[in-house]
Design a protein around this motif. Sequence first.
Motif, mmCIF file in Angstrom:
data_model
loop_
_atom_site.group_PDB
_atom_site.id
_atom_site.type_symbol
_atom_site.label_atom_id
_atom_site.label_comp_id
_atom_site.label_asym_id
_atom_site.label_seq_id
_atom_site.Cartn_x
_atom_site.Cartn_y
_atom_site.Cartn_z
ATOM 1 N N ALA B 154 0.836 -1.198 0.000
ATOM 2 C CA ALA B 154 0.000 0.000 0.000
ATOM 3 C C ALA B 154 0.867 1.243 0.000
ATOM 4 O O ALA B 154 2.084 1.173 0.153
ATOM 5 N N THR B 155 0.223 2.388 -0.187
ATOM 6 C CA THR B 155 0.926 3.641 -0.016
ATOM 7 C C THR B 155 -0.001 4.558 0.770
ATOM 8 O O THR B 155 -1.119 4.191 1.089
ATOM 9 N N GLY B 156 0.460 5.750 1.095
ATOM 10 C CA GLY B 156 -0.308 6.587 1.994
ATOM 11 C C GLY B 156 0.108 6.265 3.416
ATOM 12 O O GLY B 156 1.183 5.732 3.656
ATOM 13 N N SER B 157 -0.760 6.549 4.372
ATOM 14 C CA SER B 157 -0.419 6.268 5.765
ATOM 15 C C SER B 157 -0.990 4.919 6.168
ATOM 16 O O SER B 157 -1.937 4.441 5.544
ATOM 17 N N GLU B 159 -2.877 4.345 8.471
ATOM 18 C CA GLU B 159 -4.271 4.521 8.911
ATOM 19 C C GLU B 159 -5.213 4.615 7.724
ATOM 20 O O GLU B 159 -6.366 4.203 7.803
ATOM 21 N N ALA B 160 -4.735 5.190 6.609
ATOM 22 C CA ALA B 160 -5.584 5.334 5.425
ATOM 23 C C ALA B 160 -4.839 4.814 4.200
ATOM 24 O O ALA B 160 -4.408 5.573 3.345
ATOM 25 N N PRO B 161 -4.644 3.482 4.135
ATOM 26 C CA PRO B 161 -3.821 2.934 3.058
ATOM 27 C C PRO B 161 -4.541 2.907 1.709
ATOM 28 O O PRO B 161 -5.752 2.725 1.644
ATOM 29 N N MET B 162 -3.752 3.137 0.650
ATOM 30 C CA MET B 162 -4.277 2.984 -0.708
ATOM 31 C C MET B 162 -3.577 1.768 -1.308
ATOM 32 O O MET B 162 -2.354 1.648 -1.227
ATOM 33 N N ALA B 267 -6.549 5.221 -7.176
ATOM 34 C CA ALA B 267 -6.241 6.356 -6.309
ATOM 35 C C ALA B 267 -4.753 6.673 -6.328
ATOM 36 O O ALA B 267 -4.341 7.810 -6.119
ATOM 37 N N VAL B 268 -3.937 5.648 -6.614
ATOM 38 C CA VAL B 268 -2.483 5.839 -6.593
ATOM 39 C C VAL B 268 -2.008 6.315 -7.964
ATOM 40 O O VAL B 268 -2.471 5.820 -8.985
ATOM 41 N N LEU B 273 5.032 7.165 -8.110
ATOM 42 C CA LEU B 273 5.114 6.414 -6.857
ATOM 43 C C LEU B 273 6.572 6.223 -6.422
ATOM 44 O O LEU B 273 7.390 5.739 -7.190
#
Lengths: 169, 285
Positions: B154-157, B159-162, B267-268, B273
């Motif tokens: 995933a990427t993002g945090s 807590e809120a993974p994408m 979303a990514v 990236l």
Amino acid sequence: MMRRVLVTFVIIVTGLLLQSTLFWDLKLLGVRPELMYLITIVVAILEGPNEGAITGFAAGLAQDFLLNQPKGITALTLTLVGYAAGLARQYIASPSPLLPTILVAVGTAAGIAFYQVVAFLLGQLEETFTFAVRVTLLTALYGAILTPILYPLLRRMIEGSRPQRVVRF
Amino acid sequence: MVTRQRPRSTRLLVVALVSVSLAVITLDYRQRESGPLAGIGSAAKTFMAPMQEAVTTVTEPVGDFFTGLANLPSLADENAALRSEISSLKSEIQADAFDQEQYAALLDLLRLSQALEPPVVASTVIANGVSNFEHTITIDKGSSDGVEVDQPVATGSPEAPMLVGRVVDVTAASADVRLIIDRSFAVAATIQGTREAGLVEGAGDADLRMSLVEEGTLIEGDEAVFTQGYELDGEAGLYPPGMLIGQVSRLVPGDNATQEFVEVRPAVDFETLQFVLVLQARTEA
């Protein structure tokens, strides 16, 4: 002989490195160049079908081992591309400086098309027909654009690594 | 210049090389992960990874420059759009703060916070695959950092993974990740607000396709699409539920021959990236 192997190795590794890093950012309409095809065809032009086939096989196998798909299809394709380009070069008498560019474009298009047909027959290609055509044309175009830049460089490296018994003019 | 070779020996050589290629294809086809060829592949990747990392470090600014150049015309529009988005988001945040407090309280009650935050391995993208025919990235963490095949990326945090993709191959110090846009990628998903479940599949450079959506589902567009947890024969799915996949971009109505499906914009942004998180523990569905 040893020197030639080493030079070919360096060329292939450099090509794969650039293709997997820098050329991701330098894509042409979403397509990256196929440098292994370009290298194979240039070697075939300079050294003939024998060396073309061997270099194609080595470059193809090297690329295959970095993929996460069944390996060997690129090796098969590039062996034939190297052989065919070497043969074609022997029958073309034209002294045109555009010859390498044209051969790279035609060879890449034919090779990529062949690759996709084999991959499709093995059930490994899930792309659409339009994508297949687009990739075939764009990789050929990208190869043609890169040839004038890379051909002199590759030529110097390959001719510089020829066995000494060959007389040069 | 070109020296003429004896054609017979050349032909023999080509036949030999073609035979070896065919043998490699057959061998690899029959014993994918376990055979000696997989070992050579792993060695080749181990050899390439440090160099790819070095080249990426050096060429990153060059690549960014060209990417920026290509996007220049749309930047002004994007800027304006982002400004208006910021102001609307600010008001949303205030409303969300209240919800967040309640949510945190409920989580504590259920003691779920541990389960929802599996340990992650942060890693850097060092290469972007080598072929036009597969969408993969190579990251700088491998089996020695605890990365294993089939772990979600995933990427993002945390807590809120994408969702980025799934690990398909590991060496000691690098791993290959198949991206969700790859055509051989599929993940169970659900559309926010509708509770519709379906299968999201990669479609190369085009938007993702989500099939199996029930006919007649009301979709307005822009709904978020998340991974769906499920359990099959007592085994949980690979992906923890609630990871953002993308936004619904279009509903393609079916006809007699084709099934209705939804297009989902990822979303990514895979073009830019740079950092990803490998999720270590599988959460139960």
